[in-house]
Motif scaffolding. Structure first.
Motif, PDB file in Angstrom:
ATOM      1  N   ARG A  48     -15.188  12.313  12.286  1.00  0.00           N
ATOM      2  CA  ARG A  48     -16.307  13.000  12.919  1.00  0.00           C
ATOM      3  C   ARG A  48     -16.591  14.308  12.190  1.00  0.00           C
ATOM      4  O   ARG A  48     -15.750  14.854  11.474  1.00  0.00           O
ATOM      5  N   GLY A  49     -17.793  14.798  12.414  1.00  0.00           N
ATOM      6  CA  GLY A  49     -18.180  16.073  11.848  1.00  0.00           C
ATOM      7  C   GLY A  49     -18.716  15.942  10.436  1.00  0.00           C
ATOM      8  O   GLY A  49     -18.976  14.845   9.925  1.00  0.00           O
ATOM      9  N   ASP A  50     -18.871  17.078   9.774  1.00  0.00           N
ATOM     10  CA  ASP A  50     -19.379  17.125   8.408  1.00  0.00           C
ATOM     11  C   ASP A  50     -18.265  16.711   7.452  1.00  0.00           C
ATOM     12  O   ASP A  50     -17.235  17.389   7.346  1.00  0.00           O
ATOM     13  N   LEU A  51     -18.454  15.620   6.733  1.00  0.00           N
ATOM     14  CA  LEU A  51     -17.424  15.104   5.844  1.00  0.00           C
ATOM     15  C   LEU A  51     -17.647  15.499   4.392  1.00  0.00           C
ATOM     16  O   LEU A  51     -16.978  14.977   3.487  1.00  0.00           O
ATOM     17  N   THR A  52     -18.558  16.443   4.178  1.00  0.00           N
ATOM     18  CA  THR A  52     -18.747  16.966   2.824  1.00  0.00           C
ATOM     19  C   THR A  52     -17.447  17.609   2.355  1.00  0.00           C
ATOM     20  O   THR A  52     -16.839  18.403   3.073  1.00  0.00           O
ATOM     21  N   GLY A  53     -17.019  17.247   1.166  1.00  0.00           N
ATOM     22  CA  GLY A  53     -15.764  17.796   0.643  1.00  0.00           C
ATOM     23  C   GLY A  53     -14.537  17.028   1.086  1.00  0.00           C
ATOM     24  O   GLY A  53     -13.403  17.461   0.833  1.00  0.00           O
ATOM     25  N   CYS A  54     -14.733  15.873   1.746  1.00  0.00           N
ATOM     26  CA  CYS A  54     -13.613  15.042   2.183  1.00  0.00           C
ATOM     27  C   CYS A  54     -13.447  13.852   1.229  1.00  0.00           C
ATOM     28  O   CYS A  54     -14.434  13.232   0.816  1.00  0.00           O
ATOM     29  N   THR A  55     -12.207  13.537   0.896  1.00  0.00           N
ATOM     30  CA  THR A  55     -11.897  12.448  -0.028  1.00  0.00           C
ATOM     31  C   THR A  55     -10.760  11.606   0.540  1.00  0.00           C
ATOM     32  O   THR A  55      -9.799  12.140   1.097  1.00  0.00           O
ATOM     33  N   LEU A  56     -10.886  10.293   0.399  1.00  0.00           N
ATOM     34  CA  LEU A  56      -9.796   9.377   0.768  1.00  0.00           C
ATOM     35  C   LEU A  56      -9.159   8.843  -0.503  1.00  0.00           C
ATOM     36  O   LEU A  56      -9.854   8.399  -1.428  1.00  0.00           O
ATOM     37  N   THR A  57      -7.822   8.859  -0.562  1.00  0.00           N
ATOM     38  CA  THR A  57      -7.111   8.333  -1.713  1.00  0.00           C
ATOM     39  C   THR A  57      -5.942   7.471  -1.263  1.00  0.00           C
ATOM     40  O   THR A  57      -5.267   7.775  -0.280  1.00  0.00           O
ATOM     41  N   THR A  58      -5.719   6.408  -1.971  1.00  0.00           N
ATOM     42  CA  THR A  58      -4.514   5.591  -1.844  1.00  0.00           C
ATOM     43  C   THR A  58      -4.540   4.593  -2.979  1.00  0.00           C
ATOM     44  O   THR A  58      -5.498   4.524  -3.764  1.00  0.00           O
ATOM     45  N   ARG A  59      -3.509   3.797  -3.061  1.00  0.00           N
ATOM     46  CA  ARG A  59      -3.507   2.690  -4.001  1.00  0.00           C
ATOM     47  C   ARG A  59      -2.657   1.563  -3.446  1.00  0.00           C
ATOM     48  O   ARG A  59      -1.742   1.771  -2.655  1.00  0.00           O
ATOM     49  N   GLY A  60      -3.006   0.356  -3.848  1.00  0.00           N
ATOM     50  CA  GLY A  60      -2.313  -0.825  -3.354  1.00  0.00           C
ATOM     51  C   GLY A  60      -2.224  -1.878  -4.431  1.00  0.00           C
ATOM     52  O   GLY A  60      -2.939  -1.829  -5.434  1.00  0.00           O
ATOM     53  N   THR A  61      -1.329  -2.833  -4.220  1.00  0.00           N
ATOM     54  CA  THR A  61      -1.199  -3.931  -5.174  1.00  0.00           C
ATOM     55  C   THR A  61      -0.862  -5.204  -4.424  1.00  0.00           C
ATOM     56  O   THR A  61      -0.772  -5.227  -3.191  1.00  0.00           O
ATOM     57  N   MET A  62      -0.667  -6.238  -5.185  1.00  0.00           N
ATOM     58  CA  MET A  62      -0.390  -7.548  -4.616  1.00  0.00           C
ATOM     59  C   MET A  62       0.621  -8.256  -5.502  1.00  0.00           C
ATOM     60  O   MET A  62       0.749  -7.953  -6.689  1.00  0.00           O
TER      61      MET A  62
ATOM     62  N   LEU B  31       0.828  -1.201   0.000  1.00  0.00           N
ATOM     63  CA  LEU B  31       0.000   0.000   0.000  1.00  0.00           C
ATOM     64  C   LEU B  31       0.862   1.251   0.000  1.00  0.00           C
ATOM     65  O   LEU B  31       1.953   1.273   0.576  1.00  0.00           O
ATOM     66  N   ASP B  32       0.341   2.303  -0.630  1.00  0.00           N
ATOM     67  CA  ASP B  32       0.874   3.654  -0.470  1.00  0.00           C
ATOM     68  C   ASP B  32       0.302   4.252   0.813  1.00  0.00           C
ATOM     69  O   ASP B  32      -0.687   3.731   1.363  1.00  0.00           O
ATOM     70  N   PRO B  33       0.887   5.344   1.324  1.00  0.00           N
ATOM     71  CA  PRO B  33       0.231   6.048   2.436  1.00  0.00           C
ATOM     72  C   PRO B  33      -1.205   6.421   2.076  1.00  0.00           C
ATOM     73  O   PRO B  33      -1.536   6.677   0.912  1.00  0.00           O
ATOM     74  N   ILE B  34      -2.076   6.432   3.075  1.00  0.00           N
ATOM     75  CA  ILE B  34      -3.491   6.764   2.890  1.00  0.00           C
ATOM     76  C   ILE B  34      -3.682   8.234   3.236  1.00  0.00           C
ATOM     77  O   ILE B  34      -3.261   8.688   4.303  1.00  0.00           O
ATOM     78  N   VAL B  35      -4.318   8.975   2.346  1.00  0.00           N
ATOM     79  CA  VAL B  35      -4.474  10.415   2.531  1.00  0.00           C
ATOM     80  C   VAL B  35      -5.963  10.758   2.558  1.00  0.00           C
ATOM     81  O   VAL B  35      -6.711  10.397   1.641  1.00  0.00           O
ATOM     82  N   VAL B  36      -6.390  11.428   3.627  1.00  0.00           N
ATOM     83  CA  VAL B  36      -7.738  11.985   3.715  1.00  0.00           C
ATOM     84  C   VAL B  36      -7.614  13.499   3.614  1.00  0.00           C
ATOM     85  O   VAL B  36      -6.915  14.126   4.417  1.00  0.00           O
TER      86      VAL B  36
END
Length: 541
Positions: free
Chosen positions: A261-275, A180-185
Motif C-alpha cells: 500500500r501507499g506510494d511505491l516509488t523507490g521500492c524494489t523487490l529482489t530475490t532469485r530462484g532455481t530449479m 528460492l532465496d528469501p524475498i526482499v522488498v
C-alpha cells in the motif's frame, strides 16, 4: 610449465551429440597468458570431456599463495546435433567466460571438475515465456494489478504476484523441485531505507500495522527501518499430476502473493530462484550449487513503482531474467517447494528456519490458526485449530524377532533429527536396525527427535519352538529308540505319558515293552512347554 586437468560432465540437452569448448588459464597478472585451447567432445559423449590445459605457476598474481590465484576460464563454443547442425536455442552461460578457481602451482597438478547445466529457450512455459532445463520446462513471472484491491485509509493497495513453476515428464521419471532465496522488498522515501524480508515458504499476514508489535500478526516476515507498506502476504505451493497430450506430467508451482500500500516509488523487490531434477545427480541437488557448478537461475529485480502487468521471464524491462552462477563460488538456497529438499549443515544455512536431519525445516508457520491442514505449511497438520507438526511415531510398535535375527525401525513426525537407542534389554542397534542376541528375551528400542521427544517399541526375542524328533517311530518289542529335542529352552526332560515302555529322562532313549502296542512320549523344556511323539511297538515276526 604445469597443467590443470579439466573434467566437464555430460550435458543434459535433448538432441545433443557434440559440444565444443574454449579453455584457458588466467593468472591474474595478464588476462590471457596461456593460449586458448579449443576442444570438442567426442561424438555421442554429450559434451563430456577430460583434458589438460597448460599453465605457468610463475605468472600467478601472488606466487606466495602457491598458485591459488589462478582461474580456469571456460567458454562454450557451440552445440551440435547428430546431423552436424548447430543447436541454437540454448542460453550461453559463459559469454564472457566462466571463471573457476584452479591451482596452477599444485605439485601434483590441479583437477577442476565442471558441472554445467544449460537453460534453453522454450515456448512451452506456463506464462507464455519459458526455459527448458534438462528434461524440465520452467517459467517465472512477476505481475502487478493496480486497483484489484480496495484502498486502505485512503492509500491505494497494489497486488503483486511472484510465480515460479516447472513441469517434468512422469514417464521419464523427472521430478522437478523449486528453490528460492528469501524475498526482499526495499523502499526509500528519502528518509532512509526500510525493508521487509519474506520467508517464501511460510510468509503470511493481513491488514496490520507492522510498525506496532501488538498489531503485527505476521508470520515469516522480518521488518527493519519501520517498513509500513505491507498490507497482505500469502504463499501457495503445490504439485499437480496430469496429462499433456499423451504425456503424463508433474507440475510444481510456487506463488507468493503480496499486497503493498501507499506510494511505491523507490521500492524494489529482489530475490532469485532455481530449479533442479532431483532424480539427476549434480545441478542444484539439495538446493546447493557447488563451486564447480555452472547452473541457471531466475533473478527478480523489479521496480515496484512501475505497476506493469505480465512481467514475463526474459522480456525486456520485465526485471525477471535468466542468469547463471558462473563465479566459481558455491550458493545454497534455503527454501524449497515442496518443503524439505533444501539441504543444510547448520541453522545458519536456513534463514527463518532450523536445520533438522540435514534439511531446512520452517518453524514460523507452526502455531498459526487453521481450519484444515491445507492452511498449514507443507508437512504440518491442523490440530485443534492450530498448525503443528505431526506427533513423533516409531514403527513397528511391537515386533517378534528370532534369536540372532534383525528388525529395522522407522520414525516419522516430530522434529526430525531422529536418533535410535537401545533403552533396555539385550541385543544391539546398528543405526535403526535391532540385532537380536542368541538367547530369548525382551528389549526396548527408543527413538528421540531433535526436540527431545521420545517414543518406544518393544521387541520380543523368540527361539525356535520346542520340537521332538522323530514325531512318530516304529520300535520292535524289547528294543530301544532315541528321541531328540530341539528349540525351546533347555534343559529337556523326557517321559512316557501314555502306554507302556520306558524312556531315559535325560538322553531320550525309549525302550519298548515285551508286548506290541502304542505309547506316547513327551519332552518338556525349561519353560514348561512340551512336544509329543507317538511310538508304535511292533512284533517283527
Amino acid at each position: 610449465m604445469a597443467a590443470i586437468t579439466v573434467a566437464i560432465a555430460p550435458l543434459d540437452v535433448p538432441g545433443l551429440d557434440v559440444a565444443c569448448y574454449e579453455l584457458r588459464v588466467d593468472g591474474g597478472v595478464e588476462t590471457a597468458w596461456t593460449p586458448t585451447t579449443p576442444l570438442c567432445a567426442a561424438h555421442g559423449a554429450r559434451g563430456q570431456i577430460s583434458a589438460e590445459v597448460a599453465c605457468d605457476p610463475t605468472r600467478d598474481a601472488d606466487p606466495a599463495t602457491d598458485g591459488t590465484q589462478s582461474r580456469l576460464i571456460v567458454s562454450l563454443a557451440g552445440l551440435y546435433g547428430a546431423d552436424g547442425a548447430a543447436l541454437s536455442d540454448w542460453i550461453d552461460p559463459c559469454a564472457g567466460g566462466c571463471a573457476l578457481t584452479a591451482d596452477c602451482g599444485h605439485p601434483a597438478g590441479d583437477r577442476v571438475a565442471v558441472d554445467l547445466t544449460l537453460a534453453r529457450r522454450s515456448d512451452r512455459g506456463f506464462f507464455d515465456a519459458g526455459i527448458a532445463v534438462g528434461a524440465m520446462v520452467c517459467s517465472a513471472r512477476y505481475d502487478c494489478a493496480a486497483g484489484a484491491l480496495p484502498d486502505v485509509a485512503g492509500e491505494p493497495v497494489v497486488r503483486q504476484l511472484l510465480g515460479l513453476a516447472c513441469v517434468g515428464d512422469l514417464d521419464g521419471q523427472v521430478d522437478p523441485v523449486l528453490y528460492l532465496d528469501p524475498i526482499v522488498v526495499t523502499c526509500d522515501d528519502g528518509s532512509g531505507p526500510m525493508t521487509a524480508t519474506f520467508d517464501p515458504e511460510t510468509a503470511l499476514g493481513e491488514d496490520a500495522d507492522p510498525t506496532t508489535a501488538e498489531e503485527a500478526p505476521w508470520t515469516g516476515v522480518a521488518f527493519s527501518g519501520r517498513f509500513d507498506r505491507l498490507q497482505q502476504v500469502a504463499v501457495r505451493t503445490g504439485t499437480v499430476d496430469g496429462e499433456v497430450g499423451l504425456e503424463r506430467v508433474r507440475t510444481r508451482f510456487w506463488n507468493i502473493d503480496l499486497a503493498l500500500r501507499g506510494d511505491l516509488t523507490g521500492c524494489t523487490l529482489t530475490t532469485r530462484g532455481t530449479m533442479d531434477d532431483e532424480t539427476r545427480l549434480g545441478g542444484a541437488t539439495g538446493g546447493v550449487v557447488p563451486a564447480s557448478g555452472i547452473h541457471p537461475y531466475v533473478a527478480w529485480t523489479v521496480d515496484l513503482g512501475v505497476c506493469a502487468h505480465d512481467n514475463l521471464l526474459d522480456r525486456p524491462g520485465s526485471g525477471v531474467v535468466t542468469r547463471y552462477f558462473t563465479d566459481g563460488a558455491p550458493h545454497r538456497f534455503s527454501h524449497s517447494a515442496p518443503w524439505g529438499y533444501a539441504s543444510c549443515a547448520a541453522n545458519a544455512d536456513c534463514p527463518a528456519a532450523v536445520c533438522v536431519a540435514g534439511t531446512c525445516r520452517p518453524t514460523s508457520g507452526l502455531g498459526r490458526a487453521c481450519d484444515e491442514s491445507d492452511d498449514c505449511i507443507e508437512g504440518a497438520l491442523c490440530a485443534a485449530g492450530s498448525c503443528a507438526l505431526p506427533p513423533l511415531l516409531i514403527t513397528p510398535l511391537t515386533v517378534s524377532v528370532p534369536v540372532g535375527g534383525e528388525s529395522t525401525f522407522a520414525a516419522a513426525g516430530g522434529e526430525g533429527g531422529y536418533v535410535f537407542e537401545l533403552a533396555s534389554g539385550s541385543g544391539r542397534l546398528d543405526g535403526a536396525t535391532y540385532v537380536a542376541p542368541e538367547v530369548e528375551g525382551t528389549a526396548v528400542v527408543r527413538v528421540r527427535d531433535a526436540a527431545g521427544n521420545v517414543r518406544e517399541a518393544v521387541v520380543t526375542v523368540v527361539g525356535e519352538p520346542l520340537a521332538i524328533a522323530p514325531n512318530a517311530a516304529w520300535v520292535p518289542v524289547g528294543e530301544g529308540h532315541p528321541f531328540v529335542a530341539t528349540g525351546g529352552v533347555p534343559p529337556y526332560r523326557f517321559a512316557v505319558v501314555a502306554g507302556a515302555g520306558a524312556i531315559d529322562p535325560t538322553t531320550g532313549v525309549y525302550t519298548a515293552p515285551a508286548e506290541p502296542g502304542d505309547a506316547m512320549v513327551r519332552v518338556t523344556d525349561g519353560r514348561g512347554d512340551g512336544s509329543n511323539a507317538i511310538v508304535h511297538v511292533i512284533d517283527p515276526q
